[in-house]
Design a protein around this motif. Structure first.
Motif, PDB file in Angstrom:
ATOM      1  N   LYS A  67     -29.793  -4.263 107.133  1.00 25.32           N
ATOM      2  CA  LYS A  67     -31.050  -4.966 106.835  1.00 25.32           C
ATOM      3  C   LYS A  67     -31.735  -5.396 108.135  1.00 25.32           C
ATOM      4  CE  LYS A  67     -28.865  -7.444 103.684  1.00 25.32           C
ATOM      5  NZ  LYS A  67     -28.553  -8.503 102.724  1.00 25.32           N
ATOM      6  N   THR A  80     -36.975  -8.280 105.110  1.00 19.47           N
ATOM      7  CA  THR A  80     -35.690  -8.368 104.413  1.00 19.47           C
ATOM      8  C   THR A  80     -35.280  -9.807 104.142  1.00 19.47           C
ATOM      9  OG1 THR A  80     -34.480  -8.251 106.506  1.00 19.47           O
ATOM     10  CG2 THR A  80     -34.836  -6.177 105.340  1.00 19.47           C
ATOM     11  N   ASP A 122     -31.751 -11.842 101.647  1.00 18.97           N
ATOM     12  CA  ASP A 122     -30.367 -11.622 101.206  1.00 18.97           C
ATOM     13  C   ASP A 122     -30.218 -10.421 100.284  1.00 18.97           C
ATOM     14  OD1 ASP A 122     -29.502 -13.768 102.690  1.00 18.97           O
ATOM     15  OD2 ASP A 122     -29.445 -15.151 100.982  1.00 18.97           O
ATOM     16  N   TYR A 123     -31.281 -10.076  99.558  1.00 18.15           N
ATOM     17  CA  TYR A 123     -31.207  -9.004  98.568  1.00 18.15           C
ATOM     18  C   TYR A 123     -31.704  -7.661  99.099  1.00 18.15           C
ATOM     19  CZ  TYR A 123     -30.516 -13.047  95.662  1.00 18.15           C
ATOM     20  OH  TYR A 123     -30.034 -14.218  95.140  1.00 18.15           O
ATOM     21  N   THR A 134     -38.405  -6.336  99.185  1.00 16.22           N
ATOM     22  CA  THR A 134     -39.232  -6.080  98.007  1.00 16.22           C
ATOM     23  C   THR A 134     -40.564  -5.515  98.459  1.00 16.22           C
ATOM     24  OG1 THR A 134     -38.186  -7.922  96.841  1.00 16.22           O
ATOM     25  CG2 THR A 134     -40.268  -7.104  95.942  1.00 16.22           C
ATOM     26  N   GLN A 151     -37.531  -2.627  94.709  1.00 13.32           N
ATOM     27  CA  GLN A 151     -36.514  -3.280  95.540  1.00 13.32           C
ATOM     28  C   GLN A 151     -35.726  -2.253  96.341  1.00 13.32           C
ATOM     29  OE1 GLN A 151     -36.147  -6.587  95.867  1.00 13.32           O
ATOM     30  NE2 GLN A 151     -34.529  -6.318  97.355  1.00 13.32           N
ATOM     31  N   SER A 201     -32.275  -2.157  98.577  1.00 13.44           N
ATOM     32  CA  SER A 201     -31.109  -3.019  98.799  1.00 13.44           C
ATOM     33  C   SER A 201     -29.930  -2.251  99.373  1.00 13.44           C
ATOM     34  CB  SER A 201     -30.662  -3.676  97.489  1.00 13.44           C
ATOM     35  OG  SER A 201     -31.649  -4.540  96.994  1.00 13.44           O
TER      36      SER A 201
END
Length: 129
Positions: free
Chosen positions: A22, A33, A35-36, A39, A53, A55
């Motif tokens: 990330k 970016t 934590d996930y 988006t 998304q 990830s």
């Protein structure tokens, strides 16, 4: 039945170090970016605000099982409950039970190549803060 897939909801992949991945994408490609992941916001044909998304998952994740692949696609769909019934009638393997959250409904299937596919009936407004 209405449209089945309306767009790509997400691209999920395994990596040895999700944080480093990330960080790399943030530094070199400008991904916003968290934590996930990241988006991406866009508008559909009707002008509605939609999200996709991106990830990075830990390489040891069990989330993609029973698929043995290092990636999983998430597709945006309309009327997930009806779609899962139709897919089951068509002989598609359904994985687990549909789950409902504040940001939408999720269901999982297997494609003909053994890829686990996540189907998402989104509530995009849940992500707007």
């Amino acid at each position: 039945m209405k449209k089945r897939v309306t767009g790509i909801g997400g691209l999920f992949f395994k990596t040895k170090d999700p944080k480093a991945t990330k960080d790399w994408y943030q530094k070199h490609l400008g991904f916003n970016t968290d934590d996930y992941g990241c988006t991406f916001w866009w508008k559909d044909e009707a002008g509605n605000k939609c999200s996709t998304q991106w990830s990075a998952f830990d390489q040891d994740t069990k989330y993609y099982e029973p698929s043995k692949k290092d990636f999983m696609f998430n597709y945006r769909v309309e009327n997930l409950e009806e779609l899962l019934k139709v897919l089951k009638e068509e002989g598609v393997t359904i994985i687990g039970e549909m789950e409902t959250y504040s940001y939408g409904k999720f269901g999982w299937i297997m494609d003909n190549d053994g890829n686990k596919i996540e189907l998402w009936e989104p509530i995009d407004s849940a992500f707007e803060k």
